[in-house]
Write an enzyme that holds these catalytic residues in place. Structure first.
Site, PDB file in Angstrom:
ATOM      1  N   HIS A   3       0.785   5.196   1.451  1.00  0.00           N
ATOM      2  CA  HIS A   3       0.170   6.180   2.329  1.00  0.00           C
ATOM      3  C   HIS A   3       0.184   7.525   1.602  1.00  0.00           C
ATOM      4  O   HIS A   3       1.211   7.910   1.030  1.00  0.00           O
ATOM      5  CB  HIS A   3       1.000   6.374   3.603  1.00  0.00           C
ATOM      6  CG  HIS A   3       1.114   5.164   4.470  1.00  0.00           C
ATOM      7  ND1 HIS A   3       0.371   4.994   5.611  1.00  0.00           N
ATOM      8  CD2 HIS A   3       1.908   4.063   4.378  1.00  0.00           C
ATOM      9  CE1 HIS A   3       0.702   3.845   6.191  1.00  0.00           C
ATOM     10  NE2 HIS A   3       1.634   3.262   5.467  1.00  0.00           N
ATOM     11  N   HIS A  32       0.837  -1.211   0.000  1.00  0.00           N
ATOM     12  CA  HIS A  32       0.000   0.000   0.000  1.00  0.00           C
ATOM     13  C   HIS A  32       0.863   1.248   0.000  1.00  0.00           C
ATOM     14  O   HIS A  32       1.998   1.227   0.478  1.00  0.00           O
ATOM     15  CB  HIS A  32      -0.929   0.027   1.218  1.00  0.00           C
ATOM     16  CG  HIS A  32      -0.229  -0.179   2.521  1.00  0.00           C
ATOM     17  ND1 HIS A  32       0.126  -1.423   2.979  1.00  0.00           N
ATOM     18  CD2 HIS A  32       0.193   0.692   3.463  1.00  0.00           C
ATOM     19  CE1 HIS A  32       0.735  -1.308   4.144  1.00  0.00           C
ATOM     20  NE2 HIS A  32       0.810  -0.029   4.459  1.00  0.00           N
TER      21      HIS A  32
HETATM   22  P1  AMP Z   1       2.101   0.061   7.312  1.00  0.00           P
HETATM   23  O1  AMP Z   1       2.635   0.102   8.697  1.00  0.00           O
HETATM   24  O2  AMP Z   1       2.872   0.887   6.317  1.00  0.00           O
HETATM   25  O3  AMP Z   1       1.928  -1.357   6.893  1.00  0.00           O
HETATM   26  O4  AMP Z   1       0.699   0.776   7.354  1.00  0.00           O
HETATM   27  C1  AMP Z   1      -0.482   0.138   7.699  1.00  0.00           C
HETATM   28  C2  AMP Z   1      -1.504   1.206   7.875  1.00  0.00           C
HETATM   29  O5  AMP Z   1      -2.764   0.589   7.888  1.00  0.00           O
HETATM   30  C3  AMP Z   1      -1.379   2.014   9.180  1.00  0.00           C
HETATM   31  O6  AMP Z   1      -1.259   3.403   8.882  1.00  0.00           O
HETATM   32  C4  AMP Z   1      -2.671   1.703   9.918  1.00  0.00           C
HETATM   33  O7  AMP Z   1      -3.158   2.807  10.620  1.00  0.00           O
HETATM   34  C5  AMP Z   1      -3.580   1.300   8.793  1.00  0.00           C
HETATM   35  N1  AMP Z   1      -4.673   0.398   9.133  1.00  0.00           N
HETATM   36  C6  AMP Z   1      -4.599  -0.734   9.886  1.00  0.00           C
HETATM   37  N2  AMP Z   1      -5.806  -1.319   9.948  1.00  0.00           N
HETATM   38  C7  AMP Z   1      -6.652  -0.563   9.197  1.00  0.00           C
HETATM   39  C8  AMP Z   1      -8.035  -0.640   8.882  1.00  0.00           C
HETATM   40  N3  AMP Z   1      -8.808  -1.634   9.331  1.00  0.00           N
HETATM   41  N4  AMP Z   1      -8.582   0.316   8.102  1.00  0.00           N
HETATM   42  C9  AMP Z   1      -7.809   1.341   7.647  1.00  0.00           C
HETATM   43  N5  AMP Z   1      -6.500   1.477   7.909  1.00  0.00           N
HETATM   44  C10 AMP Z   1      -5.926   0.535   8.678  1.00  0.00           C
END
Ligand code: AMP
Length: 144
Positions: A105, A103
């Site tokens: 951000h 993903h």
């Molecule tokens: P990463 O640490 O780069 O893998 O980012 C994962 C992101 O997913 C973090 O910014 C979390 O806040 C976000 N996240 C985790 N669970 C959910 C969810 N159910 N819906 C939306 N965002 C999420």
């Protein structure tokens, strides 16, 4: 991918088994509000393909993803009226990745405002929906 966990939270969101505040969807991509935003307007853009990280995407998939990231980042910038936008993309736990479905951000940035903590405080869906309502109409169908 062999090491792809089909029960990761983004896979559940893609299957409709977990909720999200959606802002964009096409055949290959889904974008939704980060539930633990590091700034108001924090959006995540994911491919629909099963890929733990960017190295798992083929070139065509990576191109589609980044084109949509650019398109959505433009809408986020307009909707939030922020002078800066941070794009972040983490690969592997050593890099800080916590959800193992690749993903991007998209994080609005303002002068003098520090970035919030990563994946720390949950935001209410109603508050995320209010921001999403500003972003959605600004996502252009064209990519030019
Ligand atoms: P990463 O640490 O780069 O893998 O980012 C994962 C992101 O997913 C973090 O910014 C979390 O806040 C976000 N996240 C985790 N669970 C959910 C969810 N159910 N819906 C939306 N965002 C999420």
């Amino acid at each position: 991918m062999s090491d792809y966990d089909e029960d990761n939270i983004f896979a559940k969101i893609l299957r409709g088994e977990a909720p999200c505040v959606k802002i964009y969807e096409d055949a290959d991509t889904l974008a939704f509000m980060d539930v633990m935003p590091q700034a108001e307007g924090h959006v995540l853009v994911i491919p629909k393909a099963e890929a733990c990280d960017m190295m798992d995407l083929n070139g065509a998939m990576a191109q589609k993803l980044i084109v949509n990231v650019q398109k959505i980042a433009r809408a986020v910038k307009s909707a939030l009226g922020c002078p800066g936008v941070m794009l972040a993309q983490l690969n592997g736990s050593a890099a800080g990745q916590t959800v193992f479905h690749t993903h991007f951000h998209i994080i609005p940035r303002h002068d003098g405002v520090d970035l919030g903590f990563h994946a720390k405080e949950m935001e209410a869906p109603e508050a995320l929906e209010k921001i999403a309502e500003k972003i959605r109409p600004l996502i252009s169908e064209t990519t030019a």
